[in-house]
Design an enzyme around this catalytic site. Structure first.
Site, PDB file in Angstrom:
ATOM      1  N   GLU A   1      -4.424   8.589  -2.726  1.00 50.50           N
ATOM      2  CA  GLU A   1      -5.057   7.352  -2.252  1.00 50.50           C
ATOM      3  C   GLU A   1      -5.292   6.392  -3.416  1.00 50.50           C
ATOM      4  O   GLU A   1      -5.198   5.179  -3.248  1.00 50.50           O
ATOM      5  CB  GLU A   1      -6.381   7.666  -1.542  1.00 50.50           C
ATOM      6  CG  GLU A   1      -6.227   8.390  -0.205  1.00 50.50           C
ATOM      7  CD  GLU A   1      -5.423   7.605   0.818  1.00 50.50           C
ATOM      8  OE1 GLU A   1      -5.423   6.367   0.782  1.00 50.50           O
ATOM      9  OE2 GLU A   1      -4.771   8.253   1.664  1.00 50.50           O
TER      10      GLU A   1
ATOM     11  N   HIS B   1       0.843  -1.203   0.000  1.00 50.00           N
ATOM     12  CA  HIS B   1       0.000   0.000   0.000  1.00 50.00           C
ATOM     13  C   HIS B   1       0.884   1.262   0.000  1.00 50.00           C
ATOM     14  O   HIS B   1       0.721   2.152  -0.845  1.00 50.00           O
ATOM     15  CB  HIS B   1      -0.908  -0.028   1.229  1.00 50.00           C
ATOM     16  CG  HIS B   1      -1.822   1.144   1.370  1.00 50.00           C
ATOM     17  ND1 HIS B   1      -3.128   1.134   0.941  1.00 50.00           N
ATOM     18  CD2 HIS B   1      -1.614   2.381   1.887  1.00 50.00           C
ATOM     19  CE1 HIS B   1      -3.690   2.300   1.181  1.00 50.00           C
ATOM     20  NE2 HIS B   1      -2.795   3.081   1.765  1.00 50.00           N
ATOM     21  N   GLU B   2       1.826   1.317   0.932  1.00 46.34           N
ATOM     22  CA  GLU B   2       2.703   2.500   1.002  1.00 46.34           C
ATOM     23  C   GLU B   2       3.591   2.592  -0.237  1.00 46.34           C
ATOM     24  O   GLU B   2       3.960   3.693  -0.666  1.00 46.34           O
ATOM     25  CB  GLU B   2       3.555   2.476   2.271  1.00 46.34           C
ATOM     26  CG  GLU B   2       2.768   2.467   3.589  1.00 46.34           C
ATOM     27  CD  GLU B   2       1.767   3.610   3.732  1.00 46.34           C
ATOM     28  OE1 GLU B   2       1.966   4.662   3.116  1.00 46.34           O
ATOM     29  OE2 GLU B   2       0.766   3.420   4.465  1.00 46.34           O
TER      30      GLU B   2
ATOM     31  N   HIS C   1       1.810   4.676  -2.741  1.00 44.02           N
ATOM     32  CA  HIS C   1       2.039   6.112  -2.470  1.00 44.02           C
ATOM     33  C   HIS C   1       3.434   6.524  -2.940  1.00 44.02           C
ATOM     34  O   HIS C   1       3.625   7.570  -3.552  1.00 44.02           O
ATOM     35  CB  HIS C   1       1.935   6.391  -0.965  1.00 44.02           C
ATOM     36  CG  HIS C   1       0.535   6.450  -0.421  1.00 44.02           C
ATOM     37  ND1 HIS C   1      -0.421   7.311  -0.906  1.00 44.02           N
ATOM     38  CD2 HIS C   1      -0.072   5.775   0.597  1.00 44.02           C
ATOM     39  CE1 HIS C   1      -1.559   7.167  -0.218  1.00 44.02           C
ATOM     40  NE2 HIS C   1      -1.370   6.223   0.697  1.00 44.02           N
TER      41      HIS C   1
END
EC number: 3.4.17.19
Lengths: 496, 496
Positions: A294, A264-265, A268
């Site tokens: 997001e 997930h990170e 980003h």
């Protein structure tokens, strides 16, 4: 052009201070011993005040007006850069320094109270500390509303999502609200008719989890000459585009959450790493806003890494790294683990199917609080009603209810909708990417993420803040943001 | 008093920027990926320019004068604080910004050339890049000389050691120069008549070395809620007094250097950690100067940790940690390892007996270069002559000769003497401490460093910059800085 160039120079200084603050913030969460807090607070406060002074300097306002009067001389990127400078200036100058300081102090005090109150399930104490935060946030909203000619909620939302408007969010959320309750039921029934996934039995050494995480980061395209992976209590992506720092937290009895957290990170991080090199240190070179940010983490986590193709590639590697064997380590079981639907209490632990309900509840309640339609004292009842109506979940206490998130205590009203707008954008972008490059999906199954990254670089990351979110989505997907791709994604993953 | 209080506020801001720069510098050496360099350079340059602007603000000069005219209202600490503010202002305003920038750029360029030239043993390239650095350093010296009414060398020295003067250094060094050559011979003869120490055979896992280092740091009084230990290519002590960050580098075949490196940096760290709490963020709360800073690292390393009492305490712990056995792991052998004398080429590897020769050579040559008495082209010959005369060492090439240190390429002339003044101060302070508190030495042998730390806190650390180095030494030891304690220490350790 001379004025514009002078502005670039001034914003380069501001960007350097932003960058220093980002490194100090990362250090605070990952490295700083607790006794360093007082000195760090002084450093951060000094640089924050400095940045505010620079960006609200009346001379800067004059220069912005002068440059705008000569905008014809600028190319598209320069013009967008000027627009973003103006945006930052407008947001900074809309508030008088006294209000900024009062709100920052109230939010810091409330955050402290909130940490303890959440632990003790003490809503009364929280409510007392939150009252001044809400009142000052209303003042902020009123000041920005007057300055920008926007509604009060939109004036706050605009800070996190430039150009975001509640009128369009209302429509999108109404559409989702008509779809989700029935869909959740169908997904739960479908899930209940299949055997539960087998548990993966650890322990899973932290060092191995880290190595696996680093490996996947690398194949996804994370450039370790421009970033790091570390540990923090709350995972985040920080640093600057030349030096992106992501974090996770490990549990030795379960690797699946830390791993998905890293991925997930990484989403980003890939956005930050891919921002336009030619516009480093300028406003137009920054990420567009929280919806697209997001969208990039959720595209990697939800669209790609919880999907069948990624798990085809990843499962054998995980099995090998953790020395797993048997049916629990099959691709099918891994898919089962990574696609569980479970209506539950906590937003950050929610699956992608029930997540929008958590967001829609908060979106409705924070508007009501801002407009003085919901007294703080009535928040728990309204929350618990909402959770029952939206997800059929009984909320046992406020610590697992309306006190669970840091957003409100820290004065962040207008942030929550970006999560679900991001999830919808992720689905729409990934659908477009797959349609435009047939190599993307088979690539993922083989651990080749280059076609995907190439598409994201060209259509999202490399655009920086050149376009509005809406323009970018139209250019990349041919359509404004809608719910269709998100619904199609959910159907494909949870009903087939 | 109002003006003075306004000055405190302004210097608190300056201190916050210094602190931010310290964290950014630590991060750069320990954590930053190489691709972060460009952005980091922007951050550091922006904050450095800002600090310079703040400290040279003409309004600040007016306030300093106004506060000085009302100094009677101040107490001792406030008066000393005002004096240190004036000192910082004088140093900053003595140079025009053009000269500061030109020197910084020349030094950065020369450092880059030096790294390569040292590797390639290419003195010619180094000399070419060093020429502008030397010339600009002369300009700096001339400007500060005129502003302070000091000789040019003293004007540079004063930046590292406030109040340091070459006239007194000359006397101290002349005394040492009369003592050392004969002493080194005697120590070498004595050493040659004993068996060589037995080697300690590894490998010594890095993780174990780190654990041992952390243990000794803790017992020495390092407070880990206010600091960290990490790894960097060149060990240093950084951060801020509330958050002190030391580093080391490990070699798996030899733990003795990394360990002593950690203890050395711990000495620096204990000084910073013990600076007066009431004066955090003010000039008078900072360390006095480089002589006392070096004295604190050398007191811990040379006076305490290479001494018999510490090794009585530490040897069994080391033996256990590294699973050592046999004669090589005896206290006597450990003492032999940690007290070897060896005239050699490299300053940073030198023992405490031959170290002053390295410093005295550099002190003489840097004065000659500054005064234009030694052309750069003649530096290698002068260096090699000096090494032969002082230590009887043949210098095989310039990379192991006059190009070994970073100080000159980076424009630091006037720094070297502080190492040997620090060693002398360490001996004098430790002798006084032992004489004043009989519990110190037996404490060390039992791993109780509290009496020592208490004495250092009261007599050195807690004084900050209240006193001059000379005043502090007189108060703590009853005497001005002299060579007697250092000579007595060397005799006791190397001739008995």
């Amino acid at each position: 052009m001379k004025t514009y160039k002078a502005l670039e120079k001034q914003f380069r200084r501001i960007s350097a201070v932003n960058g220093a603050l980002a490194v100090l913030g990362w250090d605070q969460s990952t490295m700083m011993p607790e006794g360093g807090a007082r000195a760090r607070a002084e450093q951060v406060a000094t640089l924050s005040v400095l940045r505010h002074d620079w960006i609200t300097d009346p001379k800067l306002g004059d220069q912005l007006n002068l440059a705008a009067s000569d905008a014809k001389a600028l190319d598209d990127w320069q013009r967008a850069n000027l627009r973003e400078m103006q945006r930052q200036w407008r947001h900074a100058t809309a508030l008088n320094p006294r209000l900024v300081e009062a709100r920052t102090k109230a939010a810091m005090a409330c955050e402290m109270v909130w940490r303890k109150a959440r632990r003790d399930d003490d809503f009364k104490s929280f409510a007392k500390a939150f009252k001044p935060v809400l009142e000052l946030t209303r003042e902020v909203a009123a000041a920005k509303s007057a300055a920008f000619g926007l509604g009060t909620y939109d004036a706050l939302l605009d800070e996190y999502e430039p150009g975001g408007r509640s009128a369009s969010i209302d429509k999108l959320f109404a559409d989702l609200a008509g779809f989700l309750p029935d869909f959740i039921d169908r997904a739960l029934v479908k899930q209940a008719r299949r055997p539960d996934p087998l548990p993966l039995l650890g322990p899973f050494p932290t060092e191995t989890q880290r190595e696996v995480g680093l490996k996947f980061m690398k194949v996804l395209g994370f450039d370790f000459s421009h970033g790091r992976l570390d540990v923090s209590a709350h995972p985040f992506s920080g640093g600057v585009p030349d030096d992106v720092r992501i974090t996770t937290r490990y549990a030795e009895d379960d690797f699946t959450k830390a791993l998905m957290g890293i991925l997930h990170e990484t989403g980003h991080a890939l956005y930050e790493l891919g921002l336009p090199r030619a516009w480093r240190d300028q406003p137009v070179g920054e990420a567009r806003g929280m919806v697209l940010h997001e969208s990039q983490s959720l595209l990697i986590e939800m669209q790609v890494c919880r999907g069948a193709e990624f798990l085809t590639y990843a499962t054998p590697l995980l099995r090998k790294a953790f020395k797993g064997s048997g049916e629990a380590w099959s691709e099918a079981n891994m898919q089962g683990i990574y696609a569980r639907v479970k209506p539950d209490l906590i937003r950050v632990d929610a699956d992608e199917v029930t997540y929008p309900a958590h967001v829609m509840l908060r979106y409705r309640l924070e508007q009501a609080m801002l407009n003085d339609d919901l007294p703080i004292a009535e928040l728990p009842a309204a929350w618990n009603d909402g959770m029952q109506t939206l997800l059929g979940v009984d909320v046992p206490d406020d610590r697992n209810g309306c006190m669970q998130d840091i957003h409100w205590p820290s004065g962040a009203i207008g942030y929550f909708p970006t999560y679900t707008l991001g999830a919808m954008s992720a689905a729409q972008l990934f659908a477009a990417a797959k349609a435009q490059d047939a190599a993307i999906l088979p690539g993922i199954a083989k651990g080749n993420f280059k076609p995907l990254l190439k598409w994201l670089r060209a259509n999202v990351h490399g655009k920086g803040a050149l376009l509005t979110t809406d323009e970018l989505l139209r250019e990349a997907t041919g359509k404004p943001l809608g719910t269709a791709a998100f619904k199609a994604h959910l159907k494909a993953r949870y009903l087939n």
